[in-house]
Design an enzyme around this catalytic site. Structure first.
Site: not given
Length: 311
Positions: A18, A243
């Site tokens: 991430d 994201c």
């Protein structure tokens, strides 16, 4: 007041996946493996090492198989691979190096379609299928409910919806269920309510949390979640993260910031703050930019050089 059970919190290091996935600078596989090695040296026992997704959609994760092939042999470390569909699950299992699959369901249709090409209900079904696939392969699986606190496309997300999803996913028997503030819109009051409700709905399964510090509330949200009974916190060295499919989803809570806050409050994490700060400085050189983590800039306290020995 914390119970004895809450005297320690588990940290899942997510910087290799991430933390890097939304960065424009292409990071060589060797540097990703070096980041993982530094996280292990700092004491990380669970690490989200990569994601098995379409490389056209997330170019930074195109070397997932190469990263897995280079992972150090460690019986004491759980390597997590994020997967969005059965194809990704099959790749992760075939790598032979992933210990736990990370499945994702999305609390909103807007982000579900943008992120996975599926409605929210469809992501629940796929999430449960991935959990079953992992179990059939002798692996464990965890589940994350993305956009638990708000969606970049649909706006507010009902708490009842998230609780319902958690109950449905829990039926598949994951190791845990995480609530993710994908775009960093949560506040501590909301976090405390939702963690409490989900914890009660899925017990004895533990609750994990995943916060972004997009609006400066990340650490406050971690604290509220821990107070409400969350047992595990996702964090990223340096505070990198985002994201590609959620506009404005910048910056995970930084591992070093979370460590400093929890350890100073008497809550053990098992990680070395000093080594995590050193990893921050190393990563800043790799990324050619300063990391957003505050403790990476200020250092811990008391600083070793200012400590005095009592007379």
């Amino acid at each position: 007041m914390y119970t004895e059970e809450q005297s320690s919190i588990e940290i899942v290091e997510v910087s290799p996946r991430d933390g890097l996935q939304n960065e424009r600078l292409a990071i060589p596989t060797a540097e990703k493996l070096a980041l993982i090695a530094r996280a292990i040296d700092a004491g990380a026992k669970r690490i989200e090492v990569t994601s098995f997704v379409n490389p056209k959609a997330v170019p930074q994760m195109a070397d997932a198989d190469e990263v897995c092939a280079g992972l150090p042999e460690r019986d004491d470390v759980t390597y997590i691979g994020l997967v969005m569909n059965m194809r990704g699950a099959e790749r992760a299992i075939a790598s032979g190096r992933i210990d736990q699959l990370g499945a994702v369901a999305v609390a909103s249709d807007g982000l579900g379609v943008a992120n996975q090409g599926q409605s929210s209900d469809e992501t629940i079904d796929v999430c449960r299928d991935i959990i079953a696939k992992a179990q059939d392969a002798g692996l464990s699986a965890q589940a994350t409910i993305a956009a638990s606190f708000g969606c970049p496309f649909d706006g507010e997300v009902s708490e009842d919806r998230v609780v319902h999803m958690a109950r449905e996913i829990a039926k598949a028997g994951p190791a845990e269920i995480a609530l993710a503030d994908t775009i960093g819109v949560a506040n501590p009051a909301h976090v405390a309510r939702l963690v409490t409700r989900v914890r009660e709905a899925i017990q004895p399964l533990p609750v994990r949390v995943h916060f972004h510090n997009t609006r400066g509330t990340g650490l406050a949200n971690v604290w509220a979640a821990v107070a409400a009974g969350a047992r595990t916190v996702d964090a990223s060295i340096g505070g990198l993260g985002g994201c590609p499919f959620a506009p404005g989803a910048a910056g995970n809570v930084a591992t070093e910031d979370v460590l400093y806050m929890l350890e100073r409050a008497g809550i053990e994490t098992g990680l070395s703050l000093e080594k995590t700060i050193a990893a921050n400085h190393w990563l800043a050189e790799v990324m050619n930019k300063e990391m957003p983590a505050m403790v990476g800039k200020a250092g811990g306290f008391p600083h070793p050089k200012t400590e005095r020995t009592a007379a």
